[in-house]
Enzyme design. Structure first.
Site, PDB file in Angstrom:
ATOM      1  CD  GLU A 131     -18.177  72.911  47.155  1.00  0.00           C
ATOM      2  OE1 GLU A 131     -17.948  72.989  46.212  1.00  0.00           O
ATOM      3  OE2 GLU A 131     -17.357  73.775  47.982  1.00  0.00           O
ATOM      4  CG  HIS A 167     -14.553  68.888  49.340  1.00  0.00           C
ATOM      5  ND1 HIS A 167     -13.542  68.951  48.644  1.00  0.00           N
ATOM      6  CD2 HIS A 167     -14.569  69.628  50.210  1.00  0.00           C
ATOM      7  CE1 HIS A 167     -13.219  70.170  48.945  1.00  0.00           C
ATOM      8  NE2 HIS A 167     -14.166  70.950  49.738  1.00  0.00           N
ATOM      9  CG  HIS A 210     -10.471  72.258  52.709  1.00  0.00           C
ATOM     10  ND1 HIS A 210     -11.210  73.625  53.175  1.00  0.00           N
ATOM     11  CD2 HIS A 210     -11.626  71.522  51.860  1.00  0.00           C
ATOM     12  CE1 HIS A 210     -11.734  73.948  52.567  1.00  0.00           C
ATOM     13  NE2 HIS A 210     -12.343  72.892  51.121  1.00  0.00           N
ATOM     14  CE1 TYR A 239      -2.966  46.963  48.977  1.00  0.00           C
ATOM     15  CE2 TYR A 239      -4.953  48.548  49.836  1.00  0.00           C
ATOM     16  CZ  TYR A 239      -3.964  47.412  49.556  1.00  0.00           C
ATOM     17  OH  TYR A 239      -4.497  45.963  49.989  1.00  0.00           O
ATOM     18  CG  HIS A 265     -10.891  74.005  47.067  1.00  0.00           C
ATOM     19  ND1 HIS A 265     -12.321  74.066  46.177  1.00  0.00           N
ATOM     20  CD2 HIS A 265     -11.504  73.755  48.447  1.00  0.00           C
ATOM     21  CE1 HIS A 265     -13.544  73.685  47.216  1.00  0.00           C
ATOM     22  NE2 HIS A 265     -12.883  73.735  48.502  1.00  0.00           N
TER      23      HIS A 265
HETATM   24  O1  LIG Z   1     -15.219  72.550  52.493  1.00  0.00           O
HETATM   25  C1  LIG Z   1     -15.804  73.847  52.253  1.00  0.00           C
HETATM   26  C2  LIG Z   1     -16.689  73.797  50.732  1.00  0.00           C
HETATM   27  O2  LIG Z   1     -15.530  73.997  49.843  1.00  0.00           O
HETATM   28  C3  LIG Z   1     -17.017  73.303  53.495  1.00  0.00           C
HETATM   29  O3  LIG Z   1     -18.575  74.021  52.614  1.00  0.00           O
HETATM   30  P1  LIG Z   1     -19.339  73.547  53.378  1.00  0.00           P
HETATM   31  O4  LIG Z   1     -19.117  74.153  54.981  1.00  0.00           O
HETATM   32  O5  LIG Z   1     -20.785  74.285  52.537  1.00  0.00           O
HETATM   33  O6  LIG Z   1     -19.430  72.597  53.647  1.00  0.00           O
HETATM   34 ZN   LIG Z   2     -14.201  72.287  50.321  1.00  0.00          ZN
END
Ligand SMILES: O=C(CO)COP(=O)(O)O
Ligand SMILES: [Zn+2]
Length: 210
Positions: A74, A93, A95, A120, A160
């Site tokens: 990413e 980033h 999940h 907040y 995602h």
């Molecule tokens: O969250 C991820 C992809 O969206 C993890 O990817 P990477 O391990 O390449 O950082």
């Molecule tokens: Zn991801």
């Protein structure tokens, strides 16, 4: 902060996120803008719980690897956001559970997936635009996030996860934690009658910072 201190800070913040369940397995990635021409980013496939400072990837703004392991797939969207928004100094980033659950719902308001109900959230994040689904690593995520990088601090990637920016890595992590908590409250309150903040209340908070 020296570059070595920034690497150690990334390792420690990533481990803290991992240990508190914000991320599992090899999911998620972090980055920091080191200077005009370089970013620090987590290596691809690495667990955020077990990063090593001397293996973190250093890239130039074209994505060439200058130091460390192969970078996150990413990195292209991280680079696109730094290039379009000079105030963006760090990106998280994840999940994380509640934000990812939210990203999987049909009929989200794509301009703002969470309407404000706590101060907040407004002070740290403000709104949560939704980027359409593309597979992880797809250059379309970079294109969309680049186009919208000036629109806000956080973006939900449909089906995602989430992308959150900050003025430094601590700020980006704090914004992410606040946003994940807000998503959790959103689900807890799902079948309740919520009093949302009024436009006046939201504007009053926006003018005060955090
Ligand atoms: O969250 C991820 C992809 O969206 C993890 O990817 P990477 O391990 O390449 O950082
Ligand atoms: Zn991801």
């Amino acid at each position: 902060m020296t570059e070595q201190e920034q690497k150690i800070e990334m390792v420690n913040l990533a481990r803290s996120l991992f240990e508190r369940g914000y991320t599992v397995g090899g999911a998620g990635n972090l980055s920091v803008r080191l200077d005009e021409n370089r970013i620090l980013v987590t290596p691809t496939g690495s667990s955020l719980g077990r990063l090593q400072a001397d293996r973190l990837s250093v890239l130039d703004m074209e994505g060439n690897v200058l130091e460390g392991d192969k970078p996150s797939k990413e990195s292209i969207f991280h680079l696109a956001m730094y290039q379009k928004n000079p105030n963006c100094k760090a990106i998280v980033h994840l999940h994380s559970t509640y934000l990812t659950a939210l990203s999987c719902l049909e009929n989200l308001d794509t301009d703002n997936a969470i309407k404000a109900f706590t101060p907040y959230y407004v002070m740290r994040v403000g709104k949560l635009p939704v980027i359409p689904y593309y597979r992880p690593g797809d250059s379309n995520i970079a294109r969309e996030l680049g186009e919208r990088a000036l629109d806000g601090k956080a973006f939900l990637l449909a089906n995602h996860g989430v992308v959150v920016t900050g003025s430094d890595l601590v700020d980006a992590v704090d914004n992410t934690e606040e946003l994940e908590e807000t998503a959790k409250l959103h689900f807890i309150l799902q079948s309740q009658k919520v009093r949302y903040l009024t436009d006046d209340e939201v504007n009053d908070l926006k003018n005060r910072g955090k």
